[in-house]
Design a protein around this motif. Sequence first.
Motif, PDB file in Angstrom:
ATOM      1  N   SER A  74      58.434  19.071   6.508  1.00 43.28           N
ATOM      2  CA  SER A  74      59.405  20.446   6.045  1.00 43.28           C
ATOM      3  C   SER A  74      60.480  20.006   5.417  1.00 43.28           C
ATOM      4  N   LEU A  75      61.183  19.068   5.546  1.00 45.16           N
ATOM      5  CA  LEU A  75      62.353  18.473   4.821  1.00 45.16           C
ATOM      6  C   LEU A  75      61.911  17.971   3.369  1.00 45.16           C
ATOM      7  N   GLU A  76      60.819  17.534   3.317  1.00 42.19           N
ATOM      8  CA  GLU A  76      60.650  16.853   1.943  1.00 42.19           C
ATOM      9  C   GLU A  76      60.162  17.981   1.068  1.00 42.19           C
ATOM     10  N   GLN A 347      55.971  24.174  12.442  1.00 46.29           N
ATOM     11  CA  GLN A 347      57.408  24.684  12.346  1.00 46.29           C
ATOM     12  C   GLN A 347      58.006  24.328  11.116  1.00 46.29           C
ATOM     13  N   THR A 348      58.961  25.095  10.581  1.00 42.85           N
ATOM     14  CA  THR A 348      59.755  24.588   9.448  1.00 42.85           C
ATOM     15  C   THR A 348      61.218  24.099   9.884  1.00 42.85           C
ATOM     16  N   ALA A 349      61.860  23.363   8.723  1.00 39.24           N
ATOM     17  CA  ALA A 349      63.310  23.038   9.318  1.00 39.24           C
ATOM     18  C   ALA A 349      64.121  23.723   8.139  1.00 39.24           C
ATOM     19  N   LYS A 350      63.719  25.188   7.918  1.00 39.79           N
ATOM     20  CA  LYS A 350      64.846  25.974   6.972  1.00 39.79           C
ATOM     21  C   LYS A 350      65.844  26.425   7.832  1.00 39.79           C
ATOM     22  N   SER A 351      66.922  26.696   7.074  1.00 40.61           N
ATOM     23  CA  SER A 351      67.993  27.641   7.708  1.00 40.61           C
ATOM     24  C   SER A 351      68.525  27.243   9.084  1.00 40.61           C
TER      25      SER A 351
END
Length: 428
Positions: A74-76, A347-351
């Motif tokens: 997700s960070l990538e 899941q994502t690591a946004k916001s």
Amino acid sequence: VLGRVLKAGYGAGKALIEPFTEAGQQRIAGRTLERFAENPSALASANSSATATGALPTLAEATRDRGIATLQRSLEQQDPKIAAAMAERAGTNNAARVAVLQGIAGDEGKRAAAQAARSNAAGQMYKSAANASYTVDGELAGLLQRPAVRQAMQRAQTLAENQGRSFAFDVATPANPMANPKSWDGAKQVSSKQITGQGLQDLKMAMDEMLSDPTSGFSGKAGEAVKNLRGQIVDWMEKQNPDFKAARKTYAELSKPLNQMDVGGRLLEKTTGAIRDMSGNQRMQANAFSKALNNEEGLVRGATGFKGVNALADVMTPQQISQLNAIRSELELASNLAQAANGPGSQTAKSLASKNLLRQTLGPTGLPDSWAESTILETLMRPAQFGMNAAEPRIQNKLTEILLDPSKARAALNAAAGKPISPEMRKL
């Protein structure tokens, strides 16, 4: 209710400040790790020690945690710089594995040295054996009358003539060589015959050609018969001449390093891609490497050309086998984690800053933590996230540091749990 509201207000105020402080970013990073990890408790014991190949594992690889692999992915996807840092680590680890394989395969200098050592050690022994004379007894005379051996003698003559040598195999035929060849007394026959070791060596090499030449017609049972006859002739030569036996043993022993190089070279050729990475290293392919190691017999025979070997242990040292298994294990782990990270519904690591604010606010109220992923609440939090945008890259960079250096995970988890951080942990 009032107590919960007050706690929620305190949590919200604290969460508004956290993204802008080093300690706060550490706490958010720790909470993010806990949220993504399948087994958060295992993260605290992760270390950054190099693997058996010299590769440096990421946190996902050190813990074998698919959730952390999802976080990394997700960070990538969000930041090209993070993607570049992860790609650089993957390239460094690929180079470490390739270097191990190249160490086994060797180079031209290493191969030349091994060939010279074998030639120097066994050459004189073979020369002595070739110059020796053998008295044809009943056992050898019987073998020389076999049709396959007589056919090999014609090949041996051609082989010798091509090398500028003469070949003569004038052997008297006994009255009944097949009756009991081992007890046959040559003195009672026409006369005893002397045969040079070079002649018998030519015969052996001719039989080797018959076994390796697909057009010779010696395959299946016929090939097994030739192989058996060849073995009997070699056994007879070894019994008659200790120098020949010593030469064969020395040659075989000193051929092992060359055979090991052959296996390493074949793995490099068959399990790496044609396109090199940015550093000029060959790219190792997990599927091809595992497939090659799973077929040990095919790998060793394809590399050395020997049909008598069935496993890596017949050629390679225990240390080399351990190195090859380590490469396979690391390639398979990296491949499996990459596949898991791309799974549906990840899941994502946004916001991260605004979600941290929501969680710190929702927690004291007793409302479900999952509400922090609510689309409605995320929309309402956009003004706050806009104000925290400046801190978002710092949090992501903190997480990237931890993902690249697994030993830093414990400090982040302790910070998230509100535990005091020791000076040693602060250095991490």
